[in-house]
Design an enzyme around this catalytic site. Sequence first.
Site, PDB file in Angstrom:
ATOM      1  CE  LYS A   9     -20.764 -44.152   9.889  1.00 37.60           C
ATOM      2  NZ  LYS A   9     -21.291 -42.776   9.711  1.00 37.60           N
ATOM      3  CD  GLU A  58     -24.526 -35.751  12.670  1.00 38.72           C
ATOM      4  OE1 GLU A  58     -24.626 -36.928  13.086  1.00 38.72           O
ATOM      5  OE2 GLU A  58     -23.519 -35.322  12.070  1.00 38.72           O
TER       6      GLU A  58
END
Length: 346
Positions: free
Chosen positions: A244, A126
């Site tokens: 992504k 993260e």
Amino acid sequence: MPTYRLFSHQAMAAMALLIALWLLISHLLSSSRVWGTGMWSLSGAFQPSSKLTVLIWHWPFNKSLPLDGDVCAHYGVVNCWLSTNHSLLSQANVVVFHHQELQNGAVRLPLAHRPLRQPWVWTNLESPSNTQGLSRYRNIFNWVMTYRRDSDIFVPYGKLMPRHGPAPPVPAKNRMAAWVISNYQRTQKRVVVYNQLSKHLQVDVFGRANRKPLCPDCLLPTLAPYRFYLAFENSQHRDYITEKLWRNALGAGVVPVVLGPPRSTYEAFLPADSFVHVDDFSSAQELATFLKSMNASRYQRFFVWRERLAVHLYDDWRERFCNICARYPHLSQNQIYRDLEAWFKS
């Protein structure tokens, strides 16, 4: 030589030595990654057995994976054994901890039972914006495993590898742009840019935020007919480039429009002409104009890299953990992160 001159020379030498020691200590204390500092610093030569044991203290996100057979050999790493057996704590060469479970309190560190000179690895994929509680982990972890290139064990979300065999054809395109988002927050830069861009460009939005979730097997086929994909990161940080880009865009055969770290960072991973960067345009309207005016020959140039390179996704935690063994011989055995938070948020 008179006694006072001898004493003077000795005093000067002692003073010089004290100054040198003071400068060295100051340098160490000013660094968030300190060599040989703290209770758990590794000192002396640490000689592993012929086969390294990596103890996975807990599975990331509580999603366990089978460890039968020689798992790491499948990923090209030899003499590496992964285990989740806590009884091996005293014997393991390395122990790895995933931050999410530490952050939410689901897991505690076995500090009272930690063997002397045993390296502990902190892993997290993260961004700093979505990572809390690091101040509790000063002088504990020896190595870090993250998406940042300066990590001791670098584990990106994906990479390009030499292609063997012909490249698959680029999927046929009949739609303009798509975006998949689950966590929609108006203050995020990606949401601000999308709202500006959508005024000038048709963008189809999928994901839980738009009540159009896509099943795992539906994602790539749904995105493949689009010319562009908004590979917008949820926060902008050093080297933070996620699935992504790698899966949603490149894996689907779609040109990524990226928002994240600077263009130079993306170019460290990708050919410069394989993506569109938001920062290259003075406004969302200018970006929309560029995307809409793209002719067929110019669009095809975004895919030239596919003739020699292929996308490899790092989506299996076993492969990431095996990489600890691959990096082990190259890592310092005297390292500890005095201030993990300062390093990660730098």
